[in-house]
Design an enzyme around this catalytic site. Structure first.
Site, short mmCIF file in Angstrom:
data_model
loop_
_atom_site.label_atom_id
_atom_site.label_comp_id
_atom_site.label_asym_id
_atom_site.label_seq_id
_atom_site.Cartn_x
_atom_site.Cartn_y
_atom_site.Cartn_z
N TYR A 150 0.82 -1.22 0.00
CA TYR A 150 0.00 0.00 0.00
C TYR A 150 0.85 1.26 0.00
CZ TYR A 150 -4.17 -2.72 1.03
OH TYR A 150 -5.20 -3.60 0.97
N LYS B 111 3.06 -14.16 6.17
CA LYS B 111 3.32 -15.17 5.15
C LYS B 111 4.84 -15.31 5.04
CE LYS B 111 1.82 -17.89 1.85
NZ LYS B 111 1.23 -19.16 2.15
N ASP C 274 -2.35 -17.87 5.32
CA ASP C 274 -3.41 -18.64 4.66
C ASP C 274 -4.19 -19.50 5.65
OD1 ASP C 274 -0.77 -20.34 2.87
OD2 ASP C 274 -1.34 -20.51 4.97
N ASP D 190 -6.18 -6.32 5.57
CA ASP D 190 -7.32 -5.89 4.76
C ASP D 190 -8.21 -7.08 4.43
OD1 ASP D 190 -8.93 -4.26 3.32
OD2 ASP D 190 -7.50 -3.79 1.73
#
Ligand code: NAP
Length: 438
Positions: free
Chosen positions: A160, A227, A281, A305
């Site tokens: 972002y 992640k 995940d 988000d």
């Protein structure tokens, strides 16, 4: 001469900061931005509800003096096309606490997201999204009541940050040449390129805020979601820096999940918060299957988000998910959904997301009684199956009302009054029971 469109309410006083604490007078001036699309509909409804709850809770002794600020389409009209005027930015900083509706962002071109700009320019580095279940709200889960998490999403870094180069542009060619020729990177020609900055400073201040929240609110765990198995030097580093903050700054209050089992036989010691981490995940699956294992979640911008929208869906959807962008003191509370342009000015949508963002805002100001009045009156309206269209389509026998109609119903419940102490005791007992069972 600069155009001035703001009117400071003469009877209100500004919130101030003393000794690192918010000092809230009984007549604070708070900023509000209606926003685009459905923004004005939900803001008008919510302002009435918040005012009614404050009046009831404090017998008229406290009152917010609202000051309208302008961003987005409304600002463009007033400030010759400027969608984020300087005086709005300055007032948000000066008033310290404000609330906003959604703002339009075009996809793939035009101006950069106004929400992202707002967060970065005011350095509102933590996006705080509490997600909990309200009895009676339609949910796709068998046990939505097990969900009670607060997500701390980093707001200023990650993909972002706006460091992106369009396929074929001279900038992209330059970065491509550097990466391929000097760094030995391999990727397809003409790929659009984006950079993902994750810093120790940005990661640590976010995790610090999440742990401070967990301590203050007697939460049981903080989970770092990342992640890092794939993106080792960004997401993996976030995880490592998170553990570092917990160990170095909150060593008296925290233990790691590994220590919980190796040193405490799996039994959480009184007063200690467990710091754990999960891969991004698997957390989506776990939040569906075993949501009660998660309490406070700290994560980076993109993960946060996705995750906050997905968890919000588990307790009834975007229509009631609240959110806030918080810096060291300045806070802008906001509806988490967008402008839903097809419903603009129809007085149709659910005001819940903005409503509960306002409840969090009242809590942030320390006006707990007013916040509780709304939280406790809300399920009474839902129990009567009086709901807006989005809930009505998921319920049998619902009575569909407009945005303003829902506000009327809620205000009438608030005005009837609620035995807050009895309900608080009941709620505390239920939470303790649930924790014991766990
Ligand atoms: P959206 O405005 O959130 O709307 C998507 C769908 O969510 C709506 O069509 C509606 O579903 C449902 N929904 C949203 N708000 C609701 C409410 N209050 N009550 C009930 N249902 C609600 O998402 P979008 O269409 O992707 O985005 C539209 C614009 O908003 C874009 O310009 C986007 O950039 C912007 N946006 C702004 C923010 C922000 O300001 N914080 C956040 C997200 C998006 P149904 O059609 O199924 O009824």
């Amino acid at each position: 001469m600069a155009v001035t469109q703001l009117n400071y309410p003469v009877d209100g006083s500004k919130i101030t900061i003393k000794d690192n604490q918010l000092i809230v007078p009984d007549n604070p001036i708070l900023g509000y931005i209606k926003g685009d699309g459905i923004g004005p509909d939900i803001m008008h409804a919510c302002l009435r509800i918040w005012d009614a709850a404050i009046k009831k809770a404090y017998d008229g002794q406290r009152k917010i003096h609202w000051m309208e600020l302008f961003m987005g389409e409304a600002a463009a009209e007033k400030y010759n096309g400027n969608i984020f005027p300087d005086e709005t930015r300055n007032a948000l900083q000066e008033l310290i606490v404000s609330i906003k509706g959604p703002l339009t962002t075009p996809v793939g071109g035009g101006f950069r997201s106004l929400n992202v700009t707002l967060r970065q320019e005011l350095d509102l580095y933590a996006c705080v999204r509490p997600v909990r279940y309200y009895e009676g709200v339609p949910s796709p889960l068998c046990h939505p009541e097990l969900i009670d998490v607060v997500i701390f999403r980093e707001n200023t870094e990650d993909v972002y940050a706006g460091i992106e180069y369009q396929s074929g542009s001279p900038e992209m060619r330059k970065v491509e040449k550097f990466l391929k020729e000097e760094m030995g990177a391999t990727f397809f020609d003409d790929a659009g390129l984006g950079i993902k900055p994750i810093s120790p400073f940005g990661s640590k201040r976010l995790v610090r805020k999440a742990i401070q929240y967990a301590i203050k609110n007697k939460r049981e765990s903080v989970t770092l979601v990342h992640k890092g198995n794939i993106m080792k030097y960004t997401e993996g580093a976030f995880r490592n820096w998170g553990y570092e903050v917990a160990r170095e700054e909150f060593g008296d209050y925290t233990i790691t999940e590994e220590e919980l089992y190796s040193q405490y036989g799996g039994k959480q010691p009184e007063g200690k918060i467990v710091i754990k981490d999960r891969i991004a995940d698997i957390i989506f699956q776990l939040m569906l299957l075993r949501p009660n294992e998660f309490d406070v979640i700290a994560t980076m911008n993109l993960n946060g988000d996705y995750l906050s929208d997905a968890i919000a869906a588990e307790v009834g959807g975007m229509g009631i998910a609240p959110g806030a962008n918080i810096g060291d003191h300045v806070a802008v509370f906001e509806a988490t959904h967008g402008t839903a342009p097809k419903y603009a000015n129809l007085d149709k949508v659910n005001p819940g997301s903005l409503l509960f963002s306002g409840v969090d805002m009242l809590e942030y100001m320390g006006w707990i009684r007013a916040a509780d009045l709304i939280t406790l009156a809300y399920p009474k309206v839902i129990a009567k199956k009086i709901v807006t269209y989005d809930f009505a389509r998921q319920m049998t026998g619902a009575k569909e009302v407009s945005t303003s109609g829902f506000a009327d119903e809620l205000i009438s419940e608030i005005e009837k009054g609620i035995d807050l102490s009895a309900l608080r005791k009941e709620r505390k007992a239920a939470i303790e029971q649930e924790r014991n069972d766990l």
